[in-house]
Every structure is written in structure tokens, then in C-alpha cells.
Design an enzyme around this catalytic site. Structure first.
Site, PDB file in Angstrom:
ATOM      1  N   TYR A 117       0.754  -1.148  -0.048  1.00  0.00           N
ATOM      2  CA  TYR A 117       0.051  -0.068   0.002  1.00  0.00           C
ATOM      3  C   TYR A 117       0.986   1.474  -0.116  1.00  0.00           C
ATOM      4  O   TYR A 117       1.649   1.508   0.782  1.00  0.00           O
ATOM      5  CB  TYR A 117      -0.970   0.053   1.177  1.00  0.00           C
ATOM      6  N   ASP A 199       9.291   2.884   0.672  1.00  0.00           N
ATOM      7  CA  ASP A 199       8.488   3.630   1.380  1.00  0.00           C
ATOM      8  C   ASP A 199       8.386   3.365   2.682  1.00  0.00           C
ATOM      9  O   ASP A 199       7.955   2.272   3.333  1.00  0.00           O
ATOM     10  CB  ASP A 199       7.035   3.033   0.642  1.00  0.00           C
ATOM     11  N   LYS A 226       2.858  10.495   7.483  1.00  0.00           N
ATOM     12  CA  LYS A 226       2.254   9.918   8.884  1.00  0.00           C
ATOM     13  C   LYS A 226       2.467  11.031   9.952  1.00  0.00           C
ATOM     14  O   LYS A 226       2.425  12.121   9.908  1.00  0.00           O
ATOM     15  CB  LYS A 226       2.639   8.710   9.244  1.00  0.00           C
TER      16      LYS A 226
HETATM   17  N1  PLP Z   1       2.727   4.327   2.344  1.00  0.00           N
HETATM   18  C1  PLP Z   1       2.137   3.521   3.093  1.00  0.00           C
HETATM   19  C2  PLP Z   1       3.122   2.540   3.491  1.00  0.00           C
HETATM   20  C3  PLP Z   1       0.991   3.859   3.887  1.00  0.00           C
HETATM   21  O1  PLP Z   1       0.650   2.834   4.828  1.00  0.00           O
HETATM   22  C4  PLP Z   1       0.101   4.854   3.607  1.00  0.00           C
HETATM   23  C5  PLP Z   1      -1.054   5.296   4.392  1.00  0.00           C
HETATM   24  O2  PLP Z   1      -1.547   4.718   5.086  1.00  0.00           O
HETATM   25  C6  PLP Z   1       0.670   6.022   2.508  1.00  0.00           C
HETATM   26  C7  PLP Z   1       1.799   5.424   1.743  1.00  0.00           C
HETATM   27  C8  PLP Z   1      -0.180   7.113   2.005  1.00  0.00           C
HETATM   28  O3  PLP Z   1      -0.241   8.041   2.850  1.00  0.00           O
HETATM   29  P1  PLP Z   1      -1.203   9.177   3.007  1.00  0.00           P
HETATM   30  O4  PLP Z   1      -2.499   8.552   3.566  1.00  0.00           O
HETATM   31  O5  PLP Z   1      -0.523  10.249   3.668  1.00  0.00           O
HETATM   32  O6  PLP Z   1      -1.445   9.675   1.410  1.00  0.00           O
END
Ligand code: PLP
Length: 394
Positions: A117, A199, A226
Site C-alpha cells: 500500500y 516507502d 504520517k
Molecule cells: N505508504 C504507506 C506505507 C502507507 O501506509 C500510507 C498510508 O497509510 C501511504 C503511503 C499513504 O499516505 P497518505 O495516507 O498520507 O496519503
């Protein structure tokens, strides 16, 4: 995420690690705003920083001191971060990082892992890209499957721009990457001239310099998000200076609120004064202890349930360990997940509905001890539904 039967609980206010719903029920917050709520709801230093920023005026359409200082703090802490740019969300950070990789390499394809994700429009189910995922030419492989990922990289070496990976699948079930898998990704991408993107939106909390620092593996680009702006909206991408220098005129990076004064001011205090190296380490150890204690209790009962994860983030599964990649839950597992969530609410614990917990700094040890008891109680009363399991969890 937030809607469930018979109706979702609407929260009214939060203080420290406590939440109250609009009917006045009190909960220990173990959801931790899906890892964005690291500092709890009322950290005084963050509130003060936000108030002071507001007093100086909202947003100037200009660069500012807090932005510069936050950038310096992050670059000093994360091994891969030579240069950094801010966004408003992790989703945007990943979109920008992927785009930078495609332009830098002059190639188009991206390898992402099933169950990964990377944002609202970068979702990869256990089967592959979701229909909401942006139409980049994605290749898929199973998480932690070193041989098949190596084969996909080798087979597409002329077109592969980037491999994007969470060093622990977060929303995909808190499944840690094996170090050898990440190491292979590091070496294979280097060999074929593709960029490796970590990520670390969720895993950045695993040390003062993210999971990359803990593992000693340095990607080309890193994305963040986050908790880093103390609870304000936040995202960032950065890494190798030769890639990031694309944005010095050759590629635009627009966004009205990218360097908004509230996020920058809160982030400077959150990272500079509160989430220090020592605090990051303590939180990691605290989370490891909690997961071990939970799994010990579950193993003693012999039920088919365990928690996977790393440090202060963990997810419940209703099958024996060890889980190495994302999976589609069975109907039985879906039912147990919902039941666990509702039973924990009844016991006074608010967690992510998918069974994830993310510790915040103000959470009390006495509350975690009560949570361990509540999980044991769940496992006892629901033993017949859970069935029996045997292997030892990590
Ligand atoms: N990358 C990861 C691993 C995430 O868990 C999330 C959100 O939960 C995101 C990216 C996306 O972040 P945002 O919700 O700030 O767009």
C-alpha cells in the site's frame, strides 16, 4: 476503513492516548491514527508550535525557516536522504518519487509487491494492482519471494525504472521484509540501473532514521509521511541528490500546501525535540515486548491467532505464524477480524478495524497490560471459533 456495522463510533475528543466518543464512552487509543498519531492527541510542545505558527500568520507562498530546519533534521537522520521535498501526503510523495524515477532512468515500468500500500491511488491487493491504482505500467511479485522478484527484475531490465517496497508491509498485515529479500532488491536494481524506493511512510518510526537505518540497507529514494509533522498533514520524498536535482528546473513539483507553516512548525518540534534517537529506540523495544507478550499468551492457549509486526506496529492474524506475504483472508478470518475489533471496543480499546495496533508515545504501560489481558480473554471466550494453531510467532 471507518464505516462498519451496526454503525461506526464517532469520536468526540482525545487527550494523550485516550479517546471519548460522542456518547461519552472512553477508549484507550491503540489505533494511533494508523501510525500518524505517534505523539497522542495533546502533546503540549506540538500544540505550542502550532499555536505559535498560527500567531505568525498562515502560509506565505514562500519558503521559510521551519521548512529548512525540518529538511535538515530529516536529511541528517535518514541514510538515503541527501535532498528532500515536502508534500501533503504519503500518496503524493510516492507519486512524485515514482515519477522522478521514471524521468531519471528514461524507463517506464515499476515493480510493486502484492499486498503493498503506497497511497489512496497506489494500492496493490494480494492479486495485484487495484482498479483505483494510477495507470502506470506496474509489474507484480510476491513479497519476500526473492527468486521470483529477481527474475522479474532481470526479465524487464531494459524497461524497469523503479522497484517500490515497504520494508514491512503495513496495511498489508504488518509483515516484515526479510533482510535477504531487501538486500537482493538493493543489488538487483543497482545492477540493472533501476532505482530502489523504500516507502517508509509507516516504518520510519522503527529508529531515528527509519527501518533502512536499522537494517543497514540504503535505497536510492525514500518516501515519508504520517506522524512526522506531529499530526498535521505531511508527506516527503527524497534521496540521491542526482535524482532530486531533476526538480531544480527540469521537473516541476507543485502543490499549494506543500510547505504549509503548520506542518513545518509542528514537524520541526516533533522530530527535533520529541522523537529523538533514544525515544525512537524505547518505543521500538516497548512494541517488541508487547508483541512477544501477546504471542506468548496466545501460544499458551494454543489458539490459531498471532500478532505479526515490528516495533510499535502489529497486526492480528487468525492463522499460525509465520506469514511471509500478503494473503486474501477467508470468510472465517474476516468474521474473526470483525469480532476481535468489536470485542476490543467493548473492552475499551480502540484499534484499527483490520486488527492493527500502532503505539503512541503517551500510551500507559498499565493500559498495555490490560490490553494483553483483554486479548487473552478474547482468545479464551472465542477459542472454539479460533481453532488451534501451533507454530511460534516472531
Ligand atoms: N505508504 C504507506 C506505507 C502507507 O501506509 C500510507 C498510508 O497509510 C501511504 C503511503 C499513504 O499516505 P497518505 O495516507 O498520507 O496519503
Amino acid at each position: 476503513m471507518l464505516y462498519y456495522q451496526p454503525f461506526p463510533i464517532a469520536m468526540d475528543k482525545g487527550e494523550g492516548s485516550t479517546l471519548w466518543d460522542i456518547d461519552g464512552h472512553e477508549f484507550v487509543n491503540l489505533c494511533g491514527e494508523y501510525t500518524a498519531g505517534l505523539f497522542g492527541h495533546s502533546e503540549t510542545r506540538i500544540h505550542t508550535a502550532v499555536h505559535q505558527a498560527m500567531m505568525r500568520g498562515l502560509n506565505f507562498a514562500a519558503v521559510g525557516r521551519a521548512e529548512y530546519e525540518l529538511a535538515r533534521l530529516i536529511c541528517a537522520r535518514f541514510p538515503s536522504m541527501e535532498l528532500i521535498r515536502f508534500t501533503n501526503s504519503g500518496t503524493e510523495a510516492n507519486l512524485m518519487a515514482l515519477t522522478a524515477a521514471r524521468v531519471h532512468t528514461g524507463r517506464d515500468m515499476i515493480l510493486a509487491f502484492r499486498g503493498g500500500y503506497h497511497g489512496g491511488v497506489l494500492l496493490f491487493t494480494p492479486e495485484g494492482p487495484s482498479p483505483v491504482t494510477v495507470p502506470f505500467p506496474f509489474l507484480s511479485a510476491n513479497y519476500n519471494d526473492t527468486d521470483s522478484a529477481a527474475a522479474v527484475i532481470a526479465h524487464n531490465q531494459d524497461r524497469l525504472a523503479a522497484v517500490i517496497v515497504e520494508p514491512m508491509l503495513g496495511s498489508g498485515g504488518c509483515i516484515p521484509a526479510e533482510s535477504s529479500f531487501l538486500q537482493m532488491l538493493r543489488e538487483a536494481t543497482r545492477e540493472v540501473g533501476a532505482l530502489l524506493i523504500f516507502d517508509e511512510v509507516v516504518t520510519s518510526r522503527m529508529s531515528d532514521g527509519g527501518l533502512q537505518k536499522r537494517l543497514g540497507i540504503t535505497p536510492d529514494l525514500t518516501t515519508l509521511g504520517k506522524y512526522m509533522a506531529g499530526g498535521m498533514s505531511f508527506g516527503a520524498f527524497g534521496g540521491r541528490a542526482d535524482v532530486l536535482s531533476l526538480f531544480d528546473g527540469r521537473l516541476p513539483h507543485a502543490g499549494t500546501f506543500n510547505n504549509n507553516v503548520l506542518s513545518m512548525a509542528a514537524g520541526r518540534v516533533a522530530l527535533g525535540e520529541i522523537f529523538t534517537k533514544e525515544v525512537a529506540e524505547e518505543l521500538y523495544v516497548r512494541g517488541e515486548r508487547l508483541r512477544t507478550a501477546l504471542n506468548d499468551r496466545l501460544m499458551k492457549l494454543g489458539v490459531s491467532m498471532h500478532f505479526s509486526g515490528l516495533g510499535s506496529v502489529a497486526t492480528a492474524h487468525y492463522r499460525p505464524p509465520l506469514i511471509r506475504c500478503a494473503y486474501t483472508p477467508t470468510t472465517r478470518e474476516d468474521g474473526l477480524r470483525e469480532l476481535f475489533f468489536l470485542d476490543m471496543l467493548k473492552a475499551g480499546f480502540y484499534m484499527a478495524r483490520r486488527g492493527m495496533i500502532a503505539l503512541s508515545l503517551p500510551v500507559l504501560q498499565s493500559d498495555l497490560d490490560r490490553f494483553i489481558d483483554a486479548v487473552e480473554e478474547f482468545a479464551r471466550t472465542r477459542q472454539g471459533l479460533l481453532g488451534s494453531g501451533s507454530a511460534r510467532a516472531r
